[in-house]
Write a protein that holds these residues in place. Structure first.
Motif, PDB file in Angstrom:
ATOM      1  N   GLY A  37       1.063  -1.393  -0.025  1.00  0.00           N
ATOM      2  CA  GLY A  37      -0.083  -0.085   0.201  1.00  0.00           C
ATOM      3  C   GLY A  37       0.567   1.616  -0.333  1.00  0.00           C
ATOM      4  O   GLY A  37      -0.081   2.414   0.179  1.00  0.00           O
ATOM      5  N   ASP A  38       2.021   1.245   0.261  1.00  0.00           N
ATOM      6  CA  ASP A  38       3.533   2.446   0.265  1.00  0.00           C
ATOM      7  C   ASP A  38       3.463   2.959  -1.509  1.00  0.00           C
ATOM      8  O   ASP A  38       4.127   2.588  -1.917  1.00  0.00           O
ATOM      9  N   ARG A  39       2.158   3.340  -2.360  1.00  0.00           N
ATOM     10  CA  ARG A  39       2.538   4.442  -3.441  1.00  0.00           C
ATOM     11  C   ARG A  39       3.988   4.890  -3.720  1.00  0.00           C
ATOM     12  O   ARG A  39       4.597   4.973  -4.511  1.00  0.00           O
ATOM     13  N   THR A  40       4.274   5.385  -2.300  1.00  0.00           N
ATOM     14  CA  THR A  40       5.400   6.327  -2.737  1.00  0.00           C
ATOM     15  C   THR A  40       6.353   5.718  -2.911  1.00  0.00           C
ATOM     16  O   THR A  40       7.719   5.931  -3.832  1.00  0.00           O
ATOM     17  N   TYR A  41       7.037   4.544  -2.457  1.00  0.00           N
ATOM     18  CA  TYR A  41       7.945   4.215  -3.425  1.00  0.00           C
ATOM     19  C   TYR A  41       7.510   3.362  -3.868  1.00  0.00           C
ATOM     20  O   TYR A  41       8.970   3.090  -5.030  1.00  0.00           O
ATOM     21  N   GLY A  42       6.501   2.997  -4.849  1.00  0.00           N
ATOM     22  CA  GLY A  42       6.272   2.091  -5.598  1.00  0.00           C
ATOM     23  C   GLY A  42       6.689   3.447  -6.459  1.00  0.00           C
ATOM     24  O   GLY A  42       7.247   2.890  -8.074  1.00  0.00           O
ATOM     25  N   ALA A  43       6.124   4.223  -6.379  1.00  0.00           N
ATOM     26  CA  ALA A  43       6.465   5.343  -7.245  1.00  0.00           C
ATOM     27  C   ALA A  43       8.103   6.098  -7.388  1.00  0.00           C
ATOM     28  O   ALA A  43       8.418   6.316  -8.952  1.00  0.00           O
ATOM     29  N   HIS A  44       8.725   5.852  -6.560  1.00  0.00           N
ATOM     30  CA  HIS A  44      10.727   5.645  -6.752  1.00  0.00           C
ATOM     31  C   HIS A  44      11.140   4.309  -7.515  1.00  0.00           C
ATOM     32  O   HIS A  44      11.965   4.383  -8.110  1.00  0.00           O
ATOM     33  N   ILE A  45      10.510   3.081  -7.447  1.00  0.00           N
ATOM     34  CA  ILE A  45      10.720   2.150  -8.185  1.00  0.00           C
ATOM     35  C   ILE A  45      10.598   2.638  -9.330  1.00  0.00           C
ATOM     36  O   ILE A  45      11.599   2.456 -10.560  1.00  0.00           O
ATOM     37  N   LEU A  46       9.639   2.937  -9.913  1.00  0.00           N
ATOM     38  CA  LEU A  46       9.533   3.845 -11.541  1.00  0.00           C
ATOM     39  C   LEU A  46      10.198   4.326 -12.035  1.00  0.00           C
ATOM     40  O   LEU A  46      11.040   4.892 -13.027  1.00  0.00           O
ATOM     41  N   ALA A  47      11.016   5.569 -11.062  1.00  0.00           N
ATOM     42  CA  ALA A  47      11.793   6.409 -11.212  1.00  0.00           C
ATOM     43  C   ALA A  47      13.217   5.712 -11.587  1.00  0.00           C
ATOM     44  O   ALA A  47      14.132   6.318 -12.083  1.00  0.00           O
ATOM     45  N   ASN A  48      13.509   4.505 -11.055  1.00  0.00           N
ATOM     46  CA  ASN A  48      14.737   3.843 -11.050  1.00  0.00           C
ATOM     47  C   ASN A  48      14.422   3.525 -12.236  1.00  0.00           C
ATOM     48  O   ASN A  48      14.965   3.329 -13.082  1.00  0.00           O
ATOM     49  N   LEU A  49      13.370   2.697 -12.528  1.00  0.00           N
ATOM     50  CA  LEU A  49      13.062   2.202 -13.989  1.00  0.00           C
ATOM     51  C   LEU A  49      13.064   3.507 -15.123  1.00  0.00           C
ATOM     52  O   LEU A  49      14.318   3.012 -15.778  1.00  0.00           O
ATOM     53  N   ALA A  50      12.902   4.524 -14.936  1.00  0.00           N
ATOM     54  CA  ALA A  50      13.082   5.456 -16.082  1.00  0.00           C
ATOM     55  C   ALA A  50      14.559   6.296 -15.766  1.00  0.00           C
ATOM     56  O   ALA A  50      15.527   5.905 -17.079  1.00  0.00           O
ATOM     57  N   THR A  51      15.221   6.081 -14.210  1.00  0.00           N
ATOM     58  CA  THR A  51      16.887   6.117 -14.852  1.00  0.00           C
ATOM     59  C   THR A  51      17.810   4.754 -15.388  1.00  0.00           C
ATOM     60  O   THR A  51      18.814   5.503 -16.068  1.00  0.00           O
ATOM     61  N   GLN A  52      16.447   3.778 -15.399  1.00  0.00           N
ATOM     62  CA  GLN A  52      17.485   2.830 -16.058  1.00  0.00           C
ATOM     63  C   GLN A  52      17.237   3.160 -17.240  1.00  0.00           C
ATOM     64  O   GLN A  52      18.628   2.944 -18.487  1.00  0.00           O
ATOM     65  N   ALA A  53      16.356   4.047 -17.829  1.00  0.00           N
ATOM     66  CA  ALA A  53      16.521   3.459 -19.432  1.00  0.00           C
ATOM     67  C   ALA A  53      17.080   4.850 -19.652  1.00  0.00           C
ATOM     68  O   ALA A  53      17.565   5.415 -21.201  1.00  0.00           O
ATOM     69  N   VAL A  54      17.123   5.902 -18.825  1.00  0.00           N
ATOM     70  CA  VAL A  54      18.176   6.952 -19.620  1.00  0.00           C
ATOM     71  C   VAL A  54      19.826   6.215 -19.654  1.00  0.00           C
ATOM     72  O   VAL A  54      20.265   6.572 -20.709  1.00  0.00           O
ATOM     73  N   PHE A  55      20.102   5.356 -18.659  1.00  0.00           N
ATOM     74  CA  PHE A  55      21.485   5.130 -18.877  1.00  0.00           C
ATOM     75  C   PHE A  55      21.580   4.363 -19.844  1.00  0.00           C
ATOM     76  O   PHE A  55      21.537   3.860 -21.050  1.00  0.00           O
ATOM     77  N   LEU A  56      20.117   3.466 -20.921  1.00  0.00           N
ATOM     78  CA  LEU A  56      20.512   2.303 -22.208  1.00  0.00           C
ATOM     79  C   LEU A  56      20.137   3.692 -22.737  1.00  0.00           C
ATOM     80  O   LEU A  56      19.489   2.772 -24.546  1.00  0.00           O
ATOM     81  N   ASP A  57      19.338   5.002 -22.906  1.00  0.00           N
ATOM     82  CA  ASP A  57      19.369   6.158 -23.884  1.00  0.00           C
ATOM     83  C   ASP A  57      18.322   5.085 -24.408  1.00  0.00           C
ATOM     84  O   ASP A  57      17.986   5.372 -26.104  1.00  0.00           O
ATOM     85  N   LEU A  58      17.103   5.197 -23.463  1.00  0.00           N
ATOM     86  CA  LEU A  58      16.030   5.738 -23.991  1.00  0.00           C
ATOM     87  C   LEU A  58      14.844   6.308 -23.576  1.00  0.00           C
ATOM     88  O   LEU A  58      14.477   6.293 -22.634  1.00  0.00           O
ATOM     89  N   PRO A  59      15.349   7.491 -24.556  1.00  0.00           N
ATOM     90  CA  PRO A  59      13.955   8.893 -24.011  1.00  0.00           C
ATOM     91  C   PRO A  59      12.694   8.566 -23.979  1.00  0.00           C
ATOM     92  O   PRO A  59      12.562   9.530 -22.795  1.00  0.00           O
ATOM     93  N   GLY A  60      12.481   7.807 -25.459  1.00  0.00           N
ATOM     94  CA  GLY A  60      11.175   7.738 -24.577  1.00  0.00           C
ATOM     95  C   GLY A  60      10.394   7.327 -23.886  1.00  0.00           C
ATOM     96  O   GLY A  60       9.146   7.817 -22.561  1.00  0.00           O
TER      97      GLY A  60
END
Length: 449
Positions: A250-273
Motif C-alpha cells: 500500500g506504499d505508493r510513494t515507494y512504488g513511485a520511487h521504483i518507477l523512477a529507478n526504471l526511468a533512470t535505467q532507461a536514461v542509462f540505456l539511452d531510451l529517452p521516450g
C-alpha cells in the motif's frame, strides 16, 4: 499421433477440476474470464489446451486467467506458479507483474534464488523495453489488494519487520561504500533464507503490509545493485517485483520511487521516450502531495529523462521544481528517501547539462556535487569522474586530468560498472589530449599505453 503431455502440473490440475475430458469447456471459461476481468476477446479452444499441456505457454494474461478459472472451480487459490509454465519461458521469469499477492511472493522468491546462485545465471536475462511501461500501467491501474493477512506458517510480528529494516540499513551501507558488485549475492541469500519464509508465514493485515514494504525495499536494492553492475535485465526484473511488493504494502510513494529507478535505467540505456514516460508515471503515481524529499527525487529523475531526450526547457522546469522541493525537505520523509541530498540533485543536473551539450553550465554545480557524506564512496567516484568530464568538454584539460587521476583512484576501490563506464567515457573524452603529461598518466592507467 498425439504428442505426449509434458506439462504434468497443468494436467493434474485439470483432472482435479474435472476438466480433463472437457478441454473445450475449460477454454470457454478462460475466454469468459478474459472478457469479464480485462475486457478481452479471446478465442482459446480445445486445441489451445492441447498445446498448453505440451509445453506451449499462452501470452499474458492467459496464465493468470487459467489460474482464476481453476481457483473458482476448486474453491481454493491456484497460483500461476502451479500451472507448470514456469521455466518454459525463461526470458520472462520475473518480467511480469503478478496478479495476486501469492503469485507475487512466489515470483519474487524465485528471482531471489536465481540471484543467489553462483555463476551469475541471472545475467543472461535480457532487458525488455516494453515490460517497464506495462508494469507501470499495471501498478497504477490494477485494483489494490484488499487484505494481505495470512493464517498459515509461523507467526510474524512487528519485531521481525524491524529486524529486516536493520538488515536493510546494513546492506545499504555496503552498497554505497563498495558498489553493487560487492553484496548482491549476500543480499539475495538473505532474501531467500530470511525474508521469503516470513512472507509465507502468518500475519495480520497491518503487519503484513509492513512486511511487504520492507521486502519491496530489499528487492529494490537488489535491483539497484544489479543496475550498478550493468546486469540490466536482472535489474529490470527486480524493479518489477519490488513494484508489485510495494503495491501489496500500500506504499505508493515507494512504488513511485521504483518507477523512477526504471526511468533512470532507461536514461542509462539511452531510451529517452521510455525514460520520459516512466518518470511522468512515477510523479503521477506518487499522489498529489508527496513529502518534499520524495518529490525532489522523482522530479530529479524527470529532469534527467527530459535531458537525454534533448528537451532543455522541460529539463529546466523539472530541475527547478526539484530544487524547490529539496529546499523544503525535512526529517519527515521515508527513510529510503533520506539518501537524496543536494549533492545528488547537483549530480543529476550536471549529468543532464552534459547530455544537453552545455559543459560550462554543468560546471556551475562542481562544488555542490562533491558535498557528500563520507560513506558515499560510489557517488563520490561517479561525481568526480563526471566533473572531470565536464572540465574536459569545456576545454579545461589540466583541471580535467587532475580530477581524472583522482576518479581513477576512487574507482579502483569500488565494484561498480557504472563507475567504470564513467571512467571509460572520461578516457574517450581526454584521449585527444594524450600529449598532456597528466592526461597520459591517466590514460595509461585507465586504458593502457
Amino acid at each position: 499421433m498425439n504428442k505426449p503431455v509434458t506439462n504434468q502440473g497443468l494436467e493434474d490440475l485439470l483432472a482435479e477440476a474435472a476438466y480433463d475430458r472437457s478441454h473445450a469447456a475449460f477454454a470457454r471459461q478462460v475466454n469468459a474470464a478474459g472478457a469479464r476481468d480485462h475486457g478481452l476477446i479471446l478465442r482459446y479452444d480445445g486445441a489451445s489446451v492441447y498445446w498448453w499441456l505440451r509445453g506451449r505457454r499462452p501470452e499474458q494474461p492467459g496464465p493468470e486467467l487459467i489460474a482464476t478459472v481453476l481457483s473458482a472451480r476448486l474453491h481454493r487459490q491456484v497460483n500461476v506458479a502451479e500451472l507448470g509454465f514456469a521455466g518454459r519461458d525463461g526470458e520472462r521469469d520475473g518480467l511480469l507483474f503478478p496478479a495476486t499477492v501469492p503469485e507475487a511472493v512466489e515470483t519474487a522468491s524465485a528471482l531471489w534464488r536465481r540471484f543467489g546462485r553462483r555463476g551469475r545465471p541471472a545475467t543472461v536475462a535480457p532487458f525488455v523495453t516494453a515490460a517497464a511501461i506495462e508494469t507501470g500501467w499495471r501498478w497504477h491501474f490494477d485494483p489494490p489488494d484488499s487484505s494481505i493477512a495470512r493464517a498459515a506458517g509461523r507467526r510474524v510480528t512487528g519485531m521481525d519487520v524491524e529486524m529486516l529494516r536493520g538488515c536493510f540499513d546494513q546492506f545499504l551501507e555496503l552498497d554505497r561504500r563498495h558498489g553493487g558488485g560487492h553484496a548482491r549475492t549476500f543480499l539475495a541469500d538473505f532474501l531467500t533464507r530470511d525474508v521469503a519464509p516470513l512472507l509465507r508465514g502468518s500475519y495480520t493485515d497491518p503487519v503484513g503490509r509492513d512486511l511487504f514494504a520492507v521486502a519491496a525495499e530489499l528487492t529494490g536494492m537488489a535491483g539497484f545493485m544489479s543496475y550498478d553492475i550493468s546486469e540490466q535485465g536482472a535489474a529490470q526484473r527486480a524493479f518489477i517485483q519490488a513494484l508489485r511488493l510495494s503495491k501489496a504494502s500500500g506504499d505508493r510513494t515507494y512504488g513511485a520511487h521504483i518507477l523512477a529507478n526504471l526511468a533512470t535505467q532507461a536514461v542509462f540505456l539511452d531510451l529517452p521516450g521510455e525514460a520520459v514516460r516512466l518518470a511522468r508515471a512515477a510523479i503521477d503515481g506518487a499522489g498529489r502531495r508527496p513529502v518534499a524529499s520524495v518529490s525532489a527525487r522523482l522530479l530529479s529523475s524527470q529532469a534527467t529523462a527530459h535531458a537525454v531526450a534533448g528537451d532543455l526547457q522541460a529539463f529546466r522546469t523539472a530541475i527547478g521544481k526539484a530544487e524547490h522541493a529539496l529546499n523544503r525537505a525535512d526529517e519527515t520523509g521515508p527513510s529510503w528517501a533520506g539518501y537524496f541530498s543536494p549533492a545528488h540533485l547537483a549530480g543529476s543536473a550536471m549529468r543532464s547539462l552534459l547530455d544537453l551539450g552545455r559543459p560550462e553550465e554543468a560546471l556551475t554545480f562542481r562544488e555542490q556535487v562533491m558535498d557528500l557524506a563520507p560513506g558515499n564512496a560510489r557517488t563520490r567516484a561517479l561525481h568526480t569522474a563526471l566533473t572531470a568530464t565536464a572540465y574536459a568538454r569545456a576545454g579545461h584539460v589540466d583541471a580535467a586530468a587532475h580530477l581524472a587521476l583522482e576518479a581513477l583512484a576512487l574507482a579502483q576501490r569500488i565494484r561498480s560498472e557504472r563507475v567504470q563506464a564513467r571512467i571509460t567515457l572520461l578516457a574517450s573524452t581526454l584521449a585527444p589530449h594524450r600529449p598532456v603529461p597528466e592526461v597520459a598518466a591517466f590514460l595509461e592507467q585507465a586504458v593502457g599505453p
